[in-house]
Scaffold this motif. Structure first.
Motif, PDB file in Angstrom:
ATOM      1  N   UNK A   8       0.818  -1.212   0.000  1.00 37.29           N
ATOM      2  CA  UNK A   8       0.000   0.000   0.000  1.00 37.29           C
ATOM      3  C   UNK A   8       0.852   1.262   0.000  1.00 37.29           C
ATOM      4  N   UNK A   9       1.975   1.233   0.678  1.00 39.26           N
ATOM      5  CA  UNK A   9       2.821   2.427   0.762  1.00 39.26           C
ATOM      6  C   UNK A   9       4.300   2.043   0.730  1.00 39.26           C
ATOM      7  N   UNK A  10       5.089   2.898   0.109  1.00 40.92           N
ATOM      8  CA  UNK A  10       6.542   2.755   0.103  1.00 40.92           C
ATOM      9  C   UNK A  10       7.139   4.142   0.285  1.00 40.92           C
ATOM     10  N   UNK A  11       8.169   4.228   1.094  1.00 39.43           N
ATOM     11  CA  UNK A  11       8.857   5.502   1.319  1.00 39.43           C
ATOM     12  C   UNK A  11      10.338   5.335   1.001  1.00 39.43           C
ATOM     13  N   UNK A  86       1.296   4.283  -7.813  1.00 40.23           N
ATOM     14  CA  UNK A  86       1.687   3.445  -8.945  1.00 40.23           C
ATOM     15  C   UNK A  86       0.795   2.203  -8.968  1.00 40.23           C
ATOM     16  N   UNK A  87       0.215   1.956 -10.123  1.00 38.70           N
ATOM     17  CA  UNK A  87      -0.715   0.838 -10.291  1.00 38.70           C
ATOM     18  C   UNK A  87      -0.162  -0.158 -11.304  1.00 38.70           C
ATOM     19  N   UNK A  88      -0.227  -1.431 -10.961  1.00 39.30           N
ATOM     20  CA  UNK A  88       0.019  -2.452 -11.963  1.00 39.30           C
ATOM     21  C   UNK A  88      -1.337  -2.888 -12.519  1.00 39.30           C
ATOM     22  N   UNK A 101      -2.806  -0.398  -6.061  1.00 39.91           N
ATOM     23  CA  UNK A 101      -1.962   0.794  -6.080  1.00 39.91           C
ATOM     24  C   UNK A 101      -1.004   0.862  -4.909  1.00 39.91           C
ATOM     25  N   UNK A 102       0.141   1.470  -5.162  1.00 39.94           N
ATOM     26  CA  UNK A 102       1.165   1.699  -4.143  1.00 39.94           C
ATOM     27  C   UNK A 102       1.468   3.186  -4.101  1.00 39.94           C
ATOM     28  N   UNK A 103       1.360   3.752  -2.917  1.00 41.85           N
ATOM     29  CA  UNK A 103       1.650   5.173  -2.779  1.00 41.85           C
ATOM     30  C   UNK A 103       3.121   5.336  -2.415  1.00 41.85           C
TER      31      UNK A 103
END
Lengths: 108, 114
Positions: A8-11, A86-88, A101-103
């Motif tokens: 869900x999230x990456x920093x 970002x969506x695959x 999605x990944x925020x």
């Protein structure tokens, strides 16, 4: 059924490299796409893997392994402007299914 | 890259009224266009696939009589939300398919039903 999973999230920090994974529980799809969407904006196409392997487009690369049921988007030399979702997506002909999605947040 | 426009960008309407959203591919012809709905911080949910000159294909759970889609030309698809209700408030995005897998998205329409 069709199911795609993404973190869900990456920093990450500016200048770093980050990998966003997309795992799926489906088969028979034509290919795996990646899209970028900034807050309030429209998704924009980044890359497509019709075959297994690595596709490189500038700072972005995408990978697909059908045997391992996963793909990833690799972003290099991160910039602040890369902060987005970002969506695959997999497609079966003209039928597209998007992941959750990944925020990505890029920190200075 | 290819450009897709969407109009209006935002609209506020009263419950029970209908709203039409236009999606245009400006510099290429699109046999296939898609309509999505997106809730805040969530993914794109495909509502229907619109093919020029034929009836749209709706996803399961999407009421075709409520969300009317017309793809009358290779550059224009319209989505009409009929008898809108507050639960229809959402961000609606269209896309046009270029080639076999690359979608170009419009900027979206934010619909608020009061």
């Amino acid at each position: 059924g069709q199911s795609l999973e993404q973190p869900s999230e990456v920093t990450a920090v500016e200048g770093a490299i980050v990998q966003i994974n997309c795992t799926y529980q489906t088969s028979g799809f034509y290919g795996l796409s990646w899209y970028q969407q900034h807050d309030g904006g429209a998704p924009t196409f980044l890359s497509y893997n019709g075959l297994d392997g690595l596709e490189e487009t500038g700072r972005f690369s995408s990978f697909l392994s059908r045997s391992d049921s996963y793909g990833y988007l690799l972003l290099q030399e991160l910039q602040m402007k890369d902060s987005a979702s970002y969506f695959c997506a997999v497609n079966y002909g003209q039928n597209f299914v998007f992941g959750p999605g990944t925020r990505l947040s890029v920190l200075p | 890259g290819a450009v897709v426009s969407q109009h209006p960008s935002w609209v506020i309407c009263k419950s029970g009224t209908s709203v039409k959203i236009e999606c245009r591919s400006l510099d290429f012809q699109a046999t296939t266009m898609f309509w999505y709905r997106q809730f805040p911080k969530q993914s794109l949910m495909l509502m229907a696939t619109s093919n020029e000159g034929s009836k749209a294909t709706y996803e399961q759970g999407v009421e075709k009589d409520k969300f009317l889609i017309n793809h009358a030309s290779l550059t224009l698809s319209t989505l009409t939300v009929t008898s809108a209700h507050p639960e229809d408030s959402s961000f609606y995005i269209c896309s046009a398919l270029a080639g076999s897998y690359e979608q170009y998205f419009g900027p979206g329409t934010r619909l608020t039903v009061t």
